[in-house]
Enzyme design. Structure first.
Site, PDB file in Angstrom:
ATOM      1  N   TYR A 157       0.816  -1.217   0.000  1.00  0.00           N
ATOM      2  CA  TYR A 157       0.000   0.000   0.000  1.00  0.00           C
ATOM      3  C   TYR A 157       0.849   1.267   0.000  1.00  0.00           C
ATOM      4  CZ  TYR A 157      -3.806  -3.156   1.479  1.00  0.00           C
ATOM      5  OH  TYR A 157      -4.717  -4.170   1.577  1.00  0.00           O
ATOM      6  N   SER A 209      -4.065 -14.324   3.849  1.00  0.00           N
ATOM      7  CA  SER A 209      -5.038 -13.522   3.110  1.00  0.00           C
ATOM      8  C   SER A 209      -5.239 -14.117   1.721  1.00  0.00           C
ATOM      9  CB  SER A 209      -4.543 -12.075   2.996  1.00  0.00           C
ATOM     10  OG  SER A 209      -5.508 -11.250   2.370  1.00  0.00           O
ATOM     11  N   ASN A 210      -6.479 -14.159   1.296  1.00  0.00           N
ATOM     12  CA  ASN A 210      -6.850 -14.693  -0.010  1.00  0.00           C
ATOM     13  C   ASN A 210      -6.558 -16.189  -0.135  1.00  0.00           C
ATOM     14  OD1 ASN A 210      -7.649 -12.084  -1.365  1.00  0.00           O
ATOM     15  ND2 ASN A 210      -5.521 -11.592  -0.842  1.00  0.00           N
ATOM     16  N   ILE A 236     -15.935   7.543   6.988  1.00  0.00           N
ATOM     17  CA  ILE A 236     -15.305   6.897   8.142  1.00  0.00           C
ATOM     18  C   ILE A 236     -16.282   6.853   9.313  1.00  0.00           C
ATOM     19  CG2 ILE A 236     -13.506   7.177   9.897  1.00  0.00           C
ATOM     20  CD1 ILE A 236     -11.689   8.258   7.625  1.00  0.00           C
ATOM     21  N   ASN A 264     -19.405   4.544   8.598  1.00  0.00           N
ATOM     22  CA  ASN A 264     -19.078   3.135   8.796  1.00  0.00           C
ATOM     23  C   ASN A 264     -19.039   2.781  10.279  1.00  0.00           C
ATOM     24  OD1 ASN A 264     -18.835   2.791   6.018  1.00  0.00           O
ATOM     25  ND2 ASN A 264     -16.609   2.946   6.014  1.00  0.00           N
TER      26      ASN A 264
END
Length: 280
Positions: free
Chosen positions: A57, A145-146, A243, A246
């Site tokens: 990221y 992850s995944n 934000i 949520n």
């Protein structure tokens, strides 16, 4: 939707799963240092105590700096990052994980994920390195992850450290029942990225129906639906309104008929589908 109410929802209101807050802030594509820092600052002020980032990221430094300068104690923030697919050889895991720690400006991370079971991923070599980091206290928990069920099974057998979570794309248009069942069988938490389907839940009639009923946003409905299934959600959001909206989902309790309405959605739509995805 009344974002001002978000300030009334205390951090301790957020349920936890194995010590992990079940609503967090995702930071994918939030690679502007200033914008990322502002997002993390806003989230922590609203009550979030789970921040998710990754080597890929390119924002670990901004995330870490904002956590360090906030009024929230480091020990109260569940901080997760991920090792990218080019860094999954044993020595690379050990080296780049410590580089992530340095960029984040912390002594440890609460959760370190294998980002994808792809490219340089080798179950034995990669997970042995993760276990070493766990034993040294550099990471508090190991995550994947995944991972599909068969890869999860192999990882559980191979990894000396317990696996806390499997982070996958999961939302009303991709409910991932098989993966959820596999995680449950191994007592592994499920963490949902893209939990509002990149915004597509806003256009889903069933979600709209439930949102109108409760006078809330479609995003809140999707997040509440995930929570009802015991799934942790890490929606990406950059603006203060999103934000806080949520975060307000924590006040929403869905009725059984609401859940059944959402479960009845037949459309399947995967949003994240790289060529190296294990399903390809």
């Amino acid at each position: 939707m009344a974002a001002d109410n978000a300030e009334q929802i205390a951090p301790e209101t957020c349920p936890t799963a194995a010590g992990m807050p079940m609503l967090g802030l995702g930071t994918w594509q939030n690679d502007s240092p200033e914008e990322c820092a502002e997002s993390v600052r806003t989230a922590l002020e609203a009550g979030y105590r789970h921040i998710d980032t990754a080597q890929a990221y390119d924002n670990e430094e901004a995330v870490g700096e904002e956590i360090a300068t906030s009024n929230v104690d480091r020990e109260d923030v569940f901080l997760a990052t991920k090792v990218w697919i080019s860094n999954l050889a044993s020595e690379d895991v050990l080296e780049t994980a410590r580089e992530s720690i340095d960029r984040l400006g912390v002594e440890y991370v609460d959760l370190l994920y294998v980002h994808w079971p792809a490219r340089t991923y080798d179950p034995a070599e990669t997970l042995d390195a993760f276990s070493e980091l766990y034993e040294e206290g550099v990471i508090e928990n190991v995550g994947v992850s995944n991972f599909l069920p068969e890869q999860l099974e192999e990882a559980v057998e191979r990894c000396d450290a317990p696996i806390l979570a499997n982070q996958v794309e999961l939302h009303p248009l991709l409910p991932q029942e098989e993966i959820r069942d596999a995680c449950a069988a191994h007592d592994i938490e499920v963490v949902a990225y893209s939990p509002i389907a990149r915004g597509d839940v806003f256009d889903q009639p069933e979600i709209q129906e439930v949102a109108d009923k409760h006078d809330v946003s479609e995003a809140q409905v999707s997040l509440a639906w995930l929570r009802e299934m015991g799934v942790t959600a890490i929606p990406k959001a950059t603006g203060e309104d999103h934000i806080r909206d949520n975060w307000e989902s924590l006040a929403l309790e869905l009725a059984q008929e609401d859940i059944e309405t959402i479960d009845a959605i037949e459309e399947i739509d995967r949003k994240v589908d790289p060529e190296f995805g294990p399903w390809n």
